[in-house]
Motif scaffolding. Structure first.
Motif, mmCIF file in Angstrom:
data_model
loop_
_atom_site.group_PDB
_atom_site.id
_atom_site.type_symbol
_atom_site.label_atom_id
_atom_site.label_comp_id
_atom_site.label_asym_id
_atom_site.label_seq_id
_atom_site.Cartn_x
_atom_site.Cartn_y
_atom_site.Cartn_z
ATOM 1 N N GLU A 214 -3.142 10.797 -24.702
ATOM 2 C CA GLU A 214 -3.616 12.124 -24.908
ATOM 3 C C GLU A 214 -4.770 11.935 -25.850
ATOM 4 O O GLU A 214 -5.961 12.441 -25.624
ATOM 5 N N MET A 215 -4.658 11.347 -26.791
ATOM 6 C CA MET A 215 -5.635 11.121 -27.969
ATOM 7 C C MET A 215 -7.026 10.139 -27.378
ATOM 8 O O MET A 215 -7.927 11.063 -27.741
ATOM 9 N N VAL A 216 -6.741 9.351 -26.692
ATOM 10 C CA VAL A 216 -7.892 8.693 -25.972
ATOM 11 C C VAL A 216 -8.488 9.759 -25.047
ATOM 12 O O VAL A 216 -9.834 9.584 -25.061
ATOM 13 N N VAL A 217 -7.886 10.285 -24.210
ATOM 14 C CA VAL A 217 -8.474 11.148 -23.207
ATOM 15 C C VAL A 217 -9.216 12.410 -23.981
ATOM 16 O O VAL A 217 -10.479 12.810 -23.764
ATOM 17 N N PHE A 218 -8.713 12.946 -24.891
ATOM 18 C CA PHE A 218 -9.178 13.989 -25.597
ATOM 19 C C PHE A 218 -10.404 13.864 -26.414
ATOM 20 O O PHE A 218 -11.201 14.464 -26.450
ATOM 21 N N HIS A 219 -10.372 12.510 -26.968
ATOM 22 C CA HIS A 219 -11.400 11.719 -27.724
ATOM 23 C C HIS A 219 -12.670 11.950 -26.709
ATOM 24 O O HIS A 219 -13.762 12.212 -26.944
ATOM 25 N N GLU A 220 -12.234 11.265 -25.492
ATOM 26 C CA GLU A 220 -13.469 11.152 -24.698
ATOM 27 C C GLU A 220 -14.070 12.549 -24.013
ATOM 28 O O GLU A 220 -15.259 12.819 -23.823
ATOM 29 N N LEU A 221 -13.189 13.305 -23.911
ATOM 30 C CA LEU A 221 -13.511 14.641 -23.707
ATOM 31 C C LEU A 221 -14.360 15.583 -24.525
ATOM 32 O O LEU A 221 -15.205 16.253 -24.371
ATOM 33 N N GLY A 222 -13.955 14.790 -25.747
ATOM 34 C CA GLY A 222 -14.766 15.653 -26.937
ATOM 35 C C GLY A 222 -16.152 15.186 -26.716
ATOM 36 O O GLY A 222 -17.005 15.870 -26.985
ATOM 37 N N HIS A 223 -16.556 13.838 -26.481
ATOM 38 C CA HIS A 223 -17.882 13.545 -26.182
ATOM 39 C C HIS A 223 -18.593 14.120 -25.011
ATOM 40 O O HIS A 223 -19.280 14.761 -25.116
ATOM 41 N N CYS A 224 -17.766 14.065 -23.839
ATOM 42 C CA CYS A 224 -18.180 14.529 -22.445
ATOM 43 C C CYS A 224 -18.433 16.247 -22.638
ATOM 44 O O CYS A 224 -19.482 16.734 -22.051
ATOM 45 N N VAL A 225 -17.484 16.868 -22.787
ATOM 46 C CA VAL A 225 -17.280 18.119 -22.767
ATOM 47 C C VAL A 225 -18.024 19.148 -24.026
ATOM 48 O O VAL A 225 -18.584 19.860 -23.948
ATOM 49 N N LEU A 226 -17.472 18.458 -25.265
ATOM 50 C CA LEU A 226 -17.886 19.107 -26.640
ATOM 51 C C LEU A 226 -19.043 18.480 -26.814
ATOM 52 O O LEU A 226 -19.785 19.169 -28.163
ATOM 53 N N ASN A 227 -19.522 17.497 -26.455
ATOM 54 C CA ASN A 227 -20.773 16.779 -27.001
ATOM 55 C C ASN A 227 -20.537 16.285 -28.546
ATOM 56 O O ASN A 227 -21.520 16.328 -29.312
#
Length: 149
Positions: A94-107
């Protein structure tokens, strides 16, 4: 015959200009994409997650569990290292996927600020060891609050 050629050219032009924007999320990653949107919604942020893909791949870079990639057409996808996934706990995933979605989705960019005890203030830390990541069931909510601020 002449009309057939014109129709063929017209149909070719129409269909060759159509963008093929298929967004596929691997079934193992879909629950985390859904949870990311749910956590964002709980904090007042509405996200359209249908514009992002998520796949597994063996990543060649050392010590890289996942990454956010921008594809040539400008779309973004999360790529998760299959070896990492196979050995990680649910909380690590969860932490790793949320981290990457932080980059991709939240910029979001990396943030390596540390609290006085040395713990990272954000799950968006770079992994360079400038702070200590302490993502646990007890700290999860605070890290998510910071992620979606």
């Amino acid at each position: 015959m002449h009309k057939l050629i014109i129709w063929s050219l017209l149909l070719t032009a129409i269909f060759s200009c159509t963008k093929d924007e298929t967004f596929i999320v691997d079934s193992a990653l879909q629950p985390l994409f859904d949870d990311f949107a749910t956590e964002a919604q709980a904090r007042g942020l509405s996200l359209n997650m249908t514009q992002y893909s998520g796949i597994f791949m063996e990543l060649e870079e050392a010590n890289v569990a996942a990454k956010c990639q921008t594809i040539s057409n400008g779309t973004k996808r999360v790529v998760v290292d299959q070896s990492f996934w196979n050995s990680a706990s649910a909380l690590q995933r969860e932490m790793v996927v949320f981290h990457e979605l932080g980059h991709c989705v939240l910029n979001r960019a990396h943030l390596d600020d540390a609290r006085t005890d040395g713990a990272c203030v954000s799950m968006m830390q770079s992994g360079l060891g400038l702070c200590k990541m302490s993502y646990t069931n007890q700290t999860r909510s605070a890290y998510l609050d910071e992620l979606f601020k």
